[in-house]
Design a protein around this motif. Sequence first.
Motif, PDB file in Angstrom:
ATOM      1  N   ASP A 161     -50.597 -25.107 -11.283  1.00 18.87           N
ATOM      2  CA  ASP A 161     -51.122 -24.162 -12.276  1.00 18.87           C
ATOM      3  C   ASP A 161     -50.610 -22.746 -12.049  1.00 18.87           C
ATOM      4  N   LYS A 162     -50.285 -22.434 -10.795  1.00 20.21           N
ATOM      5  CA  LYS A 162     -49.807 -21.091 -10.447  1.00 20.21           C
ATOM      6  C   LYS A 162     -48.281 -21.014 -10.429  1.00 20.21           C
ATOM      7  N   ASP A 163     -47.628 -22.029 -10.993  1.00 20.84           N
ATOM      8  CA  ASP A 163     -46.171 -22.042 -11.183  1.00 20.84           C
ATOM      9  C   ASP A 163     -45.372 -22.177  -9.891  1.00 20.84           C
ATOM     10  N   PHE A 164     -45.961 -22.724  -8.843  1.00 21.19           N
ATOM     11  CA  PHE A 164     -45.154 -23.088  -7.677  1.00 21.19           C
ATOM     12  C   PHE A 164     -44.311 -24.301  -8.039  1.00 21.19           C
ATOM     13  N   ASP A 165     -43.103 -24.373  -7.481  1.00 17.91           N
ATOM     14  CA  ASP A 165     -42.277 -25.552  -7.726  1.00 17.91           C
ATOM     15  C   ASP A 165     -41.814 -26.242  -6.447  1.00 17.91           C
ATOM     16  N   ALA A 166     -42.247 -25.739  -5.271  1.00 22.97           N
ATOM     17  CA  ALA A 166     -41.869 -26.408  -4.023  1.00 22.97           C
ATOM     18  C   ALA A 166     -42.802 -25.986  -2.891  1.00 22.97           C
ATOM     19  N   ILE A 167     -42.891 -26.868  -1.901  1.00 18.03           N
ATOM     20  CA  ILE A 167     -43.598 -26.572  -0.655  1.00 18.03           C
ATOM     21  C   ILE A 167     -42.633 -26.819   0.493  1.00 18.03           C
ATOM     22  N   LEU A 168     -42.497 -25.847   1.391  1.00 19.34           N
ATOM     23  CA  LEU A 168     -41.730 -26.028   2.614  1.00 19.34           C
ATOM     24  C   LEU A 168     -42.753 -26.181   3.738  1.00 19.34           C
ATOM     25  N   PHE A 169     -42.880 -27.406   4.228  1.00 23.50           N
ATOM     26  CA  PHE A 169     -43.964 -27.779   5.132  1.00 23.50           C
ATOM     27  C   PHE A 169     -43.415 -27.983   6.543  1.00 23.50           C
ATOM     28  N   ASN A 170     -43.896 -27.183   7.488  1.00 22.70           N
ATOM     29  CA  ASN A 170     -43.387 -27.195   8.856  1.00 22.70           C
ATOM     30  C   ASN A 170     -44.530 -27.512   9.817  1.00 22.70           C
ATOM     31  N   LYS A 171     -44.252 -28.388  10.782  1.00 23.78           N
ATOM     32  CA  LYS A 171     -45.307 -28.768  11.713  1.00 23.78           C
ATOM     33  C   LYS A 171     -44.707 -29.271  13.023  1.00 23.78           C
ATOM     34  N   VAL A 172     -45.482 -29.176  14.104  1.00 26.10           N
ATOM     35  CA  VAL A 172     -45.146 -29.810  15.381  1.00 26.10           C
ATOM     36  C   VAL A 172     -45.941 -31.103  15.452  1.00 26.10           C
ATOM     37  N   VAL A 173     -45.251 -32.218  15.691  1.00 26.82           N
ATOM     38  CA  VAL A 173     -45.926 -33.518  15.622  1.00 26.82           C
ATOM     39  C   VAL A 173     -46.153 -34.167  16.982  1.00 26.82           C
ATOM     40  N   GLY A 174     -45.542 -33.638  18.041  1.00 28.42           N
ATOM     41  CA  GLY A 174     -45.782 -34.247  19.341  1.00 28.42           C
ATOM     42  C   GLY A 174     -44.665 -33.996  20.330  1.00 28.42           C
ATOM     43  N   SER A 175     -44.670 -34.769  21.402  1.00 31.28           N
ATOM     44  CA  SER A 175     -43.680 -34.631  22.462  1.00 31.28           C
ATOM     45  C   SER A 175     -43.281 -36.002  22.982  1.00 31.28           C
ATOM     46  N   ASP A 234     -57.656 -30.352  21.629  1.00 27.58           N
ATOM     47  CA  ASP A 234     -57.091 -31.360  22.514  1.00 27.58           C
ATOM     48  C   ASP A 234     -55.902 -32.082  21.909  1.00 27.58           C
ATOM     49  N   TYR A 235     -55.389 -31.568  20.779  1.00 31.76           N
ATOM     50  CA  TYR A 235     -54.307 -32.279  20.090  1.00 31.76           C
ATOM     51  C   TYR A 235     -53.085 -32.409  21.001  1.00 31.76           C
ATOM     52  N   TYR A 236     -52.704 -31.326  21.659  1.00 29.41           N
ATOM     53  CA  TYR A 236     -51.614 -31.410  22.627  1.00 29.41           C
ATOM     54  C   TYR A 236     -51.731 -30.299  23.661  1.00 29.41           C
ATOM     55  N   ASP A 237     -51.067 -30.493  24.782  1.00 25.28           N
ATOM     56  CA  ASP A 237     -51.162 -29.531  25.872  1.00 25.28           C
ATOM     57  C   ASP A 237     -49.955 -29.691  26.792  1.00 25.28           C
ATOM     58  N   GLY A 238     -49.263 -28.588  27.051  1.00 25.14           N
ATOM     59  CA  GLY A 238     -48.213 -28.567  28.054  1.00 25.14           C
ATOM     60  C   GLY A 238     -46.986 -29.397  27.768  1.00 25.14           C
ATOM     61  N   PHE A 239     -46.446 -29.289  26.540  1.00 27.25           N
ATOM     62  CA  PHE A 239     -45.230 -30.042  26.219  1.00 27.25           C
ATOM     63  C   PHE A 239     -44.001 -29.499  26.930  1.00 27.25           C
ATOM     64  N   THR A 240     -43.058 -30.364  27.173  1.00 23.70           N
ATOM     65  CA  THR A 240     -41.735 -29.950  27.635  1.00 23.70           C
ATOM     66  C   THR A 240     -40.777 -29.868  26.454  1.00 23.70           C
ATOM     67  N   VAL A 241     -40.770 -30.904  25.635  1.00 22.14           N
ATOM     68  CA  VAL A 241     -39.946 -30.904  24.420  1.00 22.14           C
ATOM     69  C   VAL A 241     -40.869 -31.149  23.226  1.00 22.14           C
ATOM     70  N   TYR A 242     -40.896 -30.205  22.322  1.00 22.35           N
ATOM     71  CA  TYR A 242     -41.704 -30.351  21.116  1.00 22.35           C
ATOM     72  C   TYR A 242     -40.881 -31.045  20.028  1.00 22.35           C
ATOM     73  N   HIS A 243     -41.503 -31.976  19.336  1.00 25.56           N
ATOM     74  CA  HIS A 243     -40.889 -32.603  18.171  1.00 25.56           C
ATOM     75  C   HIS A 243     -41.494 -31.946  16.932  1.00 25.56           C
ATOM     76  N   ALA A 244     -40.650 -31.302  16.154  1.00 22.04           N
ATOM     77  CA  ALA A 244     -41.108 -30.605  14.948  1.00 22.04           C
ATOM     78  C   ALA A 244     -40.435 -31.211  13.726  1.00 22.04           C
ATOM     79  N   GLU A 245     -41.067 -31.009  12.590  1.00 23.56           N
ATOM     80  CA  GLU A 245     -40.504 -31.492  11.319  1.00 23.56           C
ATOM     81  C   GLU A 245     -40.641 -30.409  10.259  1.00 23.56           C
ATOM     82  N   THR A 246     -39.617 -30.314   9.443  1.00 20.30           N
ATOM     83  CA  THR A 246     -39.695 -29.487   8.240  1.00 20.30           C
ATOM     84  C   THR A 246     -39.427 -30.397   7.049  1.00 20.30           C
ATOM     85  N   SER A 247     -40.346 -30.381   6.092  1.00 19.64           N
ATOM     86  CA  SER A 247     -40.219 -31.219   4.895  1.00 19.64           C
ATOM     87  C   SER A 247     -40.271 -30.342   3.656  1.00 19.64           C
TER      88      SER A 247
END
Length: 218
Positions: A97-111, A146-159
Amino acid sequence: MKKLFLLFLLALIGCSSTQLVSNWKNPDIVLFHAYKVLIVGMAPSEEARVAFESRMQKEFEKRGIESVRSLDLFDVEFTASAQSEEEILRVEQQLLDKDFDAILFNKVVGSQDKHTFRKKIKGINQLFQTFSDDYKGHQDIYYDEDYYDGFTVYHAETSLFCICVDKEMELIWRGAIDITDPTNMEKTINDYVKLVILAMEEQDLIFYKGSKNEVTGL
């Protein structure tokens, strides 16, 4: 030629702490234009969320593309607790309704190599075809300490999701990115944003190679 560039991109970023490890584009999409984009940086740290969304928004502004941070759209209650599919779909309709045409969604999903990970890594290799599914499946990143704690390598995604009339939020592009031993938040965010822009430029998604990239100089 495009595959060769992607291999070059992987090699170029390989010496950085931020690496593109996989790259998927909807085969039905050749070019994707967007004029108003919602930037969502899903993170438990508000400081990191502010820094990421603000940094990415600057890159949209440089290219004359309107963008809005989720910080300026989602209220505190929305990100503080779990939302139902109906509530997320209601937000999607508001965006339309507000005329957006895209979402750039970024998140860290784990290690991958964290032995004390308290939550099951959800959907690292799964393609979420709609924004509502993707958001609902990972929203506890915001509020679960408690989702995550002390990662060495983070796995992230951008969609990248298209906001289309009479359609669900269709997945246009997804990049999986690994972040190794991030010690400087500002540098990590800058590297991440740079990598996302390079990858999207090569795929002709929102950003295009016609104008010089002020971030990378390419």
